[in-house]
Design a protein around this motif. Structure first.
Motif, PDB file in Angstrom:
ATOM      1  N   HIS A 133       0.889  -1.145   0.055  1.00 17.69           N
ATOM      2  CA  HIS A 133      -0.114  -0.008   0.020  1.00 17.69           C
ATOM      3  C   HIS A 133       0.928   1.225   0.081  1.00 17.69           C
ATOM      4  CE1 HIS A 133       0.975  -0.603   4.325  1.00 17.69           C
ATOM      5  NE2 HIS A 133       0.510   0.585   4.462  1.00 17.69           N
ATOM      6  N   ASP A 183       0.120  -4.150   6.429  1.00 20.29           N
ATOM      7  CA  ASP A 183      -0.384  -3.702   7.529  1.00 20.29           C
ATOM      8  C   ASP A 183      -1.880  -4.347   7.736  1.00 20.29           C
ATOM      9  OD1 ASP A 183       2.040  -2.698   7.606  1.00 20.29           O
ATOM     10  OD2 ASP A 183       1.096  -0.303   7.521  1.00 20.29           O
ATOM     11  N   HIS A 208       1.009   4.250   1.906  1.00 21.51           N
ATOM     12  CA  HIS A 208       1.414   4.895   3.227  1.00 21.51           C
ATOM     13  C   HIS A 208       2.952   5.126   3.094  1.00 21.51           C
ATOM     14  CE1 HIS A 208      -1.782   3.700   6.428  1.00 21.51           C
ATOM     15  NE2 HIS A 208      -1.999   5.114   5.993  1.00 21.51           N
ATOM     16  N   HIS A 267       6.094   3.008   3.732  1.00 19.55           N
ATOM     17  CA  HIS A 267       6.171   1.487   2.606  1.00 19.55           C
ATOM     18  C   HIS A 267       6.715   2.285   1.410  1.00 19.55           C
ATOM     19  CE1 HIS A 267       3.957  -1.311   5.413  1.00 19.55           C
ATOM     20  NE2 HIS A 267       3.726  -0.102   6.097  1.00 19.55           N
ATOM     21  N   HIS A 317      -7.164  -1.939   5.995  1.00 20.03           N
ATOM     22  CA  HIS A 317      -6.157  -1.179   6.865  1.00 20.03           C
ATOM     23  C   HIS A 317      -6.539   0.176   6.823  1.00 20.03           C
ATOM     24  CE1 HIS A 317      -2.302   0.200   8.361  1.00 20.03           C
ATOM     25  NE2 HIS A 317      -2.123   0.652   7.155  1.00 20.03           N
TER      26      HIS A 317
HETATM   27 ZN   LIG Z   1       0.061   1.246   6.688  1.00 15.76          ZN
END
Ligand SMILES: [Zn+2]
Length: 283
Positions: A60, A187, A62, A65, A163
């Motif tokens: 993902h 996550d 975020h 990451h 998430h």
């Molecule tokens: Zn995350």
């Protein structure tokens, strides 16, 4: 197949833990799951170069990451490496364009490096051809559930995990090669899809954002399983080795690690670990 944990921390600044990044090496394929801040340096410490990475899969988008994504692409380009193959949720194509496009945030740097005589001389002296092309990673935007079968025999599969929806599409990954398998939760909150994806896996790398019993934030409690819940999940999956990762500073001391391992052992008979940066395992 060799697994190296490059980044086992969270978004918090942490001297001994980079943000998320997991390297899987299968012959010439160097596969990276996520590329959070600090992962680039861990990659070098693991003995690889940026241009060695062949495939990058984002669980993902975020920031923890993906913060070293542009650095990885730029450094691999500067080495003259083949374009990185990138798989991730939308808008990874737009993000890449916003970094490396003609009007992207790195465009002034790229114009200088490809147009100034001194930079061209250095490039040619290193064996490069002119005109020098700009970085052009091969982007594939994917649905949460997708598979990729590589000609070298490894297979990547994914599932959606709860998430940060609806702002972010969030996935877990599984890689299979010659009868061995590694699953990375991303996550993930507890969900049936991840249980199915992780069925019978050799290694389950699962994020852990809170200790057992810490219910100080209700939404965190709902979306972030604790070590006992994760261990129960690993048992239901039939996993053999459970590694907790995405470790926060307040969980990162010897006493907390012991509690987390004991909590896992209450519900899971396989091997348990709390991740460390640069830990590696051969399968
Ligand atoms: Zn995350």
């Amino acid at each position: 197949m060799k697994l190296t944990l490059l980044g086992t921390g969270s978004p918090e600044a942490h001297a001994s833990r980079a943000s998320s990044g997991y390297l899987i090496e299968i012959d010439q394929c160097k596969i990276l799951f996520d590329c959070g801040g600090g992962v680039f340096d861990r990659l070098l410490q693991a003995g690889l170069l940026p241009g060695d990475i062949t495939h990058l899969f984002f669980s993902h988008l975020h920031s923890d990451h993906m913060m070293d994504y542009a650095r990885l692409v730029h450094a691999a380009w500067d080495e003259g490496a083949a374009p990185l193959q990138v798989f991730g949720p939308p808008p990874i194509a737009q993000i890449t364009q916003q970094y490396f496009g003609r009007d992207g945030v790195l465009s002034t740097d790229l114009k200088a490096r490809t147009e100034q005589q001194a930079s061209i001389e250095v490039w040619k002296a290193r064996g490069g051809q002119v005109p020098r092309p700009w970085p052009a990673p091969k982007i594939t935007e994917v649905d949460a559930v997708f598979t990729k079968q590589h000609t070298d025999g490894w297979r990547l599969s994914s599932c959606s995990v709860p998430h940060a929806q609806p702002q972010l599409q969030c996935m877990a990954f599984r890689i299979d090669y010659k009868g061995k398998s590694i699953v990375y939760s991303g996550d993930a909150a507890l969900c049936e899809e991840l249980e199915q994806l992780a069925h019978g896996c050799d290694i389950l790398i699962h994020w852990c954002y809170r200790e057992t019993g810490n219910k100080s934030m209700p939404t965190v409690t709902e979306f972030c399983p604790d070590p006992q819940q994760i261990a129960q999940l690993a048992t239901r999956c039939g996993a053999r080795h459970l590694i907790l990762t995405h470790i926060r500073k307040n969980m990162d001391n010897a006493d907390a690690h012991t509690r987390m391992k004991n909590d896992m052992a209450l519900h899971f008979n396989g091997k348990v670990d709390v991740a460390k940066d640069l830990m590696n395992i051969k399968l």
